[in-house]
Write an enzyme that holds these catalytic residues in place. Structure first.
Site, PDB file in Angstrom:
ATOM      1  N   ASP A  92      40.722  41.150  40.704  1.00 60.40           N
ATOM      2  CA  ASP A  92      40.932  41.302  42.136  1.00 60.40           C
ATOM      3  C   ASP A  92      42.255  42.052  42.331  1.00 60.40           C
ATOM      4  OD1 ASP A  92      40.666  40.761  44.975  1.00 60.40           O
ATOM      5  OD2 ASP A  92      42.180  39.195  44.700  1.00 60.40           O
ATOM      6  N   ASP A 150      44.503  42.222  45.887  1.00 63.14           N
ATOM      7  CA  ASP A 150      45.440  41.497  46.742  1.00 63.14           C
ATOM      8  C   ASP A 150      45.574  40.048  46.284  1.00 63.14           C
ATOM      9  OD1 ASP A 150      45.918  43.558  48.904  1.00 63.14           O
ATOM     10  OD2 ASP A 150      43.742  43.385  49.046  1.00 63.14           O
ATOM     11  N   ASP A 178      42.482  35.361  42.984  1.00 61.85           N
ATOM     12  CA  ASP A 178      43.339  34.335  43.579  1.00 61.85           C
ATOM     13  C   ASP A 178      42.644  33.501  44.639  1.00 61.85           C
ATOM     14  OD1 ASP A 178      44.775  35.463  46.551  1.00 61.85           O
ATOM     15  OD2 ASP A 178      43.322  36.637  45.420  1.00 61.85           O
TER      16      ASP A 178
END
Length: 232
Positions: free
Chosen positions: A13, A15, A184
């Site tokens: 991922d 961000d 995250d």
């Protein structure tokens, strides 16, 4: 992760995983709200809206993700994307330890390809990675508008598996079970599960409060833990 086969593909991922883009996203959302003569939102509230793509971020910021008038959404989203393109690097930075972790992975496992799969629009995703020099680690970078669906739909992850296999057609095909998604939020963990892949959850990112319920395979508290967590 010893119950799984050795990893042969890593998908990250963006961000909250490779970069901290929180402030620039929050500033861009509040600039959009100001443009619409609406009150600003606290950064913590906006940050909780991040992860499902630009359209859903704006829908949530406008107060009703399930129904926003088309004309209003078009104006808000258009302004947001224009503003964010100009300000995406004002405060964004690469998390400490990311480069060291990626270098360690490449040094120890040079044949394992790596890619980015984010729900951020693809052009700012690629521009940010290029700006910081992250792009040299990844054979592909797909965004939330690269396909007809976004994470947690597994389409993008499965597409990356297919492309990784095309890089070395003479080798045995990489399977989802040999693929690791690092992210995250619960969106990333569910993307991995929906594809039959493995997951590494990053508690240092933008949405750590969503991770426990998603039940990732492994959890790390810093990027420098990626090599040992992934290849344990």
């Amino acid at each position: 992760m010893d119950r799984f086969p050795a990893p042969r593909l890593l998908i990250f991922d963006l961000d909250g995983t490779l970069i901290d883009s929180r402030q620039d996203l929050c500033n861009s959302v509040n600039a959009t709200l100001a443009h619409l003569a609406r009150p600003s939102l606290p950064d913590a509230v906006i940050a909780s809206y991040i992860g499902d793509g630009a359209s859903m971020l704006i829908r949530r910021a406008l107060g009703d993700p399930d129904y926003v008038e088309d004309a209003l959404l078009d104006e808000a989203l258009g302004f947001f994307l224009h503003y964010y393109r100009a300000h995406k690097l004002d405060f964004t930075y690469v998390y400490a330890g990311v480069f060291e972790a990626l270098e360690a992975i490449r040094a120890a496992h040079p044949d394992v390809p790596m890619a980015v799969l984010t729900n951020k629009p693809v052009h700012p995703s690629r521009d940010i990675c290029t700006h910081f020099g992250l792009d040299r680690y990844f054979f592909q970078n797909y965004g939330g508008n690269s396909f007809h669906t976004k994470k947690p739909d597994p389409h993008g992850l499965l597409k990356l598996i297919a492309e990784a296999n095309a890089l070395h057609p003479s080798e045995s095909p990489i399977t989802p079970a040999e693929t690791v998604m690092i992210g995250d939020s619960d969106v990333d963990i569910l993307t991995a599960r929906n594809a039959g892949a493995r997951s590494v959850a990053c508690t240092f990112g933008l949405a750590p409060h969503t991770l426990a319920a998603a039940q990732p395979d492994v959890t790390v508290d810093a990027p420098i833990e990626w090599p040992s967590a992934i290849f344990a």
